[in-house]
Design a protein around this motif. Sequence first.
Motif, PDB file in Angstrom:
ATOM      1  N   UNK A 393       0.959  -1.234  -0.083  1.00  0.00           N
ATOM      2  CA  UNK A 393       0.011  -0.040   0.038  1.00  0.00           C
ATOM      3  C   UNK A 393       1.084   1.440  -0.030  1.00  0.00           C
ATOM      4  N   UNK A 394       0.603   2.361  -0.820  1.00  0.00           N
ATOM      5  CA  UNK A 394       1.265   3.609  -0.859  1.00  0.00           C
ATOM      6  C   UNK A 394       1.231   4.285   0.602  1.00  0.00           C
ATOM      7  N   UNK A 395       0.152   3.889   1.456  1.00  0.00           N
ATOM      8  CA  UNK A 395       0.277   4.399   2.903  1.00  0.00           C
ATOM      9  C   UNK A 395       1.258   4.045   3.593  1.00  0.00           C
ATOM     10  N   UNK A 396       1.828   2.756   3.495  1.00  0.00           N
ATOM     11  CA  UNK A 396       3.077   2.381   4.062  1.00  0.00           C
ATOM     12  C   UNK A 396       4.202   3.137   3.727  1.00  0.00           C
ATOM     13  N   UNK A 397       4.346   3.344   2.592  1.00  0.00           N
ATOM     14  CA  UNK A 397       5.547   4.360   2.052  1.00  0.00           C
ATOM     15  C   UNK A 397       5.396   5.622   2.716  1.00  0.00           C
ATOM     16  N   UNK A 398       4.230   6.182   2.845  1.00  0.00           N
ATOM     17  CA  UNK A 398       4.121   7.505   3.411  1.00  0.00           C
ATOM     18  C   UNK A 398       4.490   7.368   4.915  1.00  0.00           C
ATOM     19  N   UNK A 399       3.998   6.299   5.473  1.00  0.00           N
ATOM     20  CA  UNK A 399       4.495   6.172   7.001  1.00  0.00           C
ATOM     21  C   UNK A 399       6.071   6.173   7.395  1.00  0.00           C
ATOM     22  N   UNK A 400       6.786   5.892   6.180  1.00  0.00           N
ATOM     23  CA  UNK A 400       8.025   6.004   6.371  1.00  0.00           C
ATOM     24  C   UNK A 400       8.384   7.472   5.906  1.00  0.00           C
ATOM     25  N   UNK A 401       7.901   8.495   5.914  1.00  0.00           N
ATOM     26  CA  UNK A 401       8.212   9.902   5.792  1.00  0.00           C
ATOM     27  C   UNK A 401       8.496  10.288   4.219  1.00  0.00           C
ATOM     28  N   UNK A 402       7.883   9.534   3.381  1.00  0.00           N
ATOM     29  CA  UNK A 402       7.870   9.767   1.886  1.00  0.00           C
ATOM     30  C   UNK A 402       6.485  10.517   1.858  1.00  0.00           C
ATOM     31  N   UNK A 403       6.184  11.207   0.582  1.00  0.00           N
ATOM     32  CA  UNK A 403       5.152  12.058   0.200  1.00  0.00           C
ATOM     33  C   UNK A 403       4.831  11.795  -1.487  1.00  0.00           C
ATOM     34  N   UNK A 404       3.580  11.988  -1.662  1.00  0.00           N
ATOM     35  CA  UNK A 404       3.238  12.174  -3.225  1.00  0.00           C
ATOM     36  C   UNK A 404       3.010  13.541  -3.667  1.00  0.00           C
ATOM     37  N   UNK A 405       3.464  13.901  -4.565  1.00  0.00           N
ATOM     38  CA  UNK A 405       3.217  15.197  -5.387  1.00  0.00           C
ATOM     39  C   UNK A 405       2.077  14.892  -6.342  1.00  0.00           C
ATOM     40  N   UNK A 406       1.131  15.864  -6.592  1.00  0.00           N
ATOM     41  CA  UNK A 406      -0.012  15.656  -7.589  1.00  0.00           C
ATOM     42  C   UNK A 406       0.021  16.838  -8.396  1.00  0.00           C
ATOM     43  N   UNK A 407       0.129  16.896  -9.586  1.00  0.00           N
ATOM     44  CA  UNK A 407      -0.340  18.364 -10.537  1.00  0.00           C
ATOM     45  C   UNK A 407      -1.762  17.905 -10.908  1.00  0.00           C
ATOM     46  N   UNK A 429       1.613  11.427   5.243  1.00  0.00           N
ATOM     47  CA  UNK A 429       1.071  10.477   5.924  1.00  0.00           C
ATOM     48  C   UNK A 429      -0.203  10.977   6.635  1.00  0.00           C
ATOM     49  N   UNK A 430       0.020  12.208   7.018  1.00  0.00           N
ATOM     50  CA  UNK A 430      -1.054  12.676   8.054  1.00  0.00           C
ATOM     51  C   UNK A 430      -1.572  13.883   7.277  1.00  0.00           C
ATOM     52  N   UNK A 431      -2.175  13.926   6.184  1.00  0.00           N
ATOM     53  CA  UNK A 431      -2.798  15.149   5.475  1.00  0.00           C
ATOM     54  C   UNK A 431      -2.019  15.436   4.130  1.00  0.00           C
ATOM     55  N   UNK A 432      -2.309  16.768   3.738  1.00  0.00           N
ATOM     56  CA  UNK A 432      -1.885  17.007   2.397  1.00  0.00           C
ATOM     57  C   UNK A 432      -1.828  18.668   2.407  1.00  0.00           C
ATOM     58  N   UNK A 433      -0.878  19.056   1.758  1.00  0.00           N
ATOM     59  CA  UNK A 433      -0.642  20.792   1.620  1.00  0.00           C
ATOM     60  C   UNK A 433      -0.588  21.127   0.320  1.00  0.00           C
ATOM     61  N   UNK A 434      -0.905  22.456  -0.318  1.00  0.00           N
ATOM     62  CA  UNK A 434      -0.510  22.900  -1.355  1.00  0.00           C
ATOM     63  C   UNK A 434       0.610  23.684  -1.678  1.00  0.00           C
TER      64      UNK A 434
END
Length: 449
Positions: A393-407, A429-434
């Motif tokens: 799951x991508x969420x597991x990656x986010x738990x390790x400190x990684x993030x996902x950027x979207x355009x 992991x815990x939210x998103x920002x612009x």
Amino acid sequence: MSQERIVAVSSVLQRIKVILTETFDFSRVWIQGEISNLTKHRSGHYYFSLKDEKGEMNCVMFSSYVRHLDFSLQEGMSVQVQASVNVYEPRGSLQLYVRNIRQDGLGALYLEYQKRYNKLKEAGYFSEDHKKTKPEWFDHIAIITAKEGAALQDALKTIQRRWPMLKIDLYPSYVQGNLAPKSLINAIQKADQKQYDALLIIRGGGSFEDLFCFNDEELVQTLYNCKTYTVSGVGHEVDTTLCDLVCDHRAVTPTAAAQWVTPDQIEISQKIRASQKQIESRIHTILHHQMSQLKYIQNHPYLKDPLSWVYEKKMRLDYAQETLEHSRYRLQQNKVQLLKIDHELFQQIRRFFHLRAIDISQKNNQLTQTILMVQERRKQQFAQTMLLLDACSPLKILERGYSVALKGEKPIHDIKELEINDPIKVIVEKGSFDALVISKEEKTWLKNN
């Protein structure tokens, strides 16, 4: 002393004929008179008398002249004729040979006839709707005529020749003169009370004046009110009286009236003989058929030996009784056998359903165990799959400190996809920002590694 001369009658007539034809010229003369005793011959010639108050002459008009007339001659008609006078030698009679006729008005009697005719016709005395239907058979009739007249003899001769079995009663009456109408009325009224099959009112030929008594109004009314079927046979064919018109049937002569109410015995006899032959033929056919049936019956074995019929019927009865007893025995056996089979069949069905119940119970237990084992296996497989999915799951990656950027809605895989000042969205992991791209640096990690 002069010598006597002896001459034949025909010589005298010839001499008179010569004197008349050479002395008298009537080519430019019209002779006036009233027609009487009018007769039309089948050849087309007219025979009549031309008369006035003081005299009368016989006349003949041949068909070659008749066809040029533009009107019909009538009894009692007043006319003017052009003719030649001559002697008819066979009878020694003086007569006129008429070449042309023109009307000179109608005689008094004829005018009276027309007056009565129009009056009675308008009152409905000559209506066909009032006339009675001819009876199917004439057994007893009444004849009303002069007792000594030729018409009676003609009628009796005709009846005797055609159907002598017909019963006849005569009611004598005057048939000419002033007393005739009343006499005819009395005779008709008497006869009408006797319920005859028909009343025959007959008279021989005569002049228009002689027959005028049959144009009496009271006589017409009497005939109209008759309950009996009436037949008129007055005068000859050319004579038409009011009596003829009111009767149920008009015959042209007394002889024709007698023929109307009598069948022809010769014709009836022929029909009877023909019917007799048909009946005899039919009887012969029936007798032949009956004789054939009689012979068949006589030759029948039962008639020759009646007891054989009894014996045969007794044998059939015995056989039927034996068959019935045998059938009863077989029926009883079949009934016992059927009860036995029924009991065995019931036991077999009972055992079958017991075994089937045990088998179904076992099968049900086996199926339950199988379902439980399959469910347990499916749970274990599902848990393993969930662990695998969770690891990927991508969420597991986010738990390790990684993030996902979207355009927009798409993930950013290459820096080349971005431009300076492009807005992006970053998911952690815990939210998103612009964020806003203020700079970009292309770098290949593989090369650096």
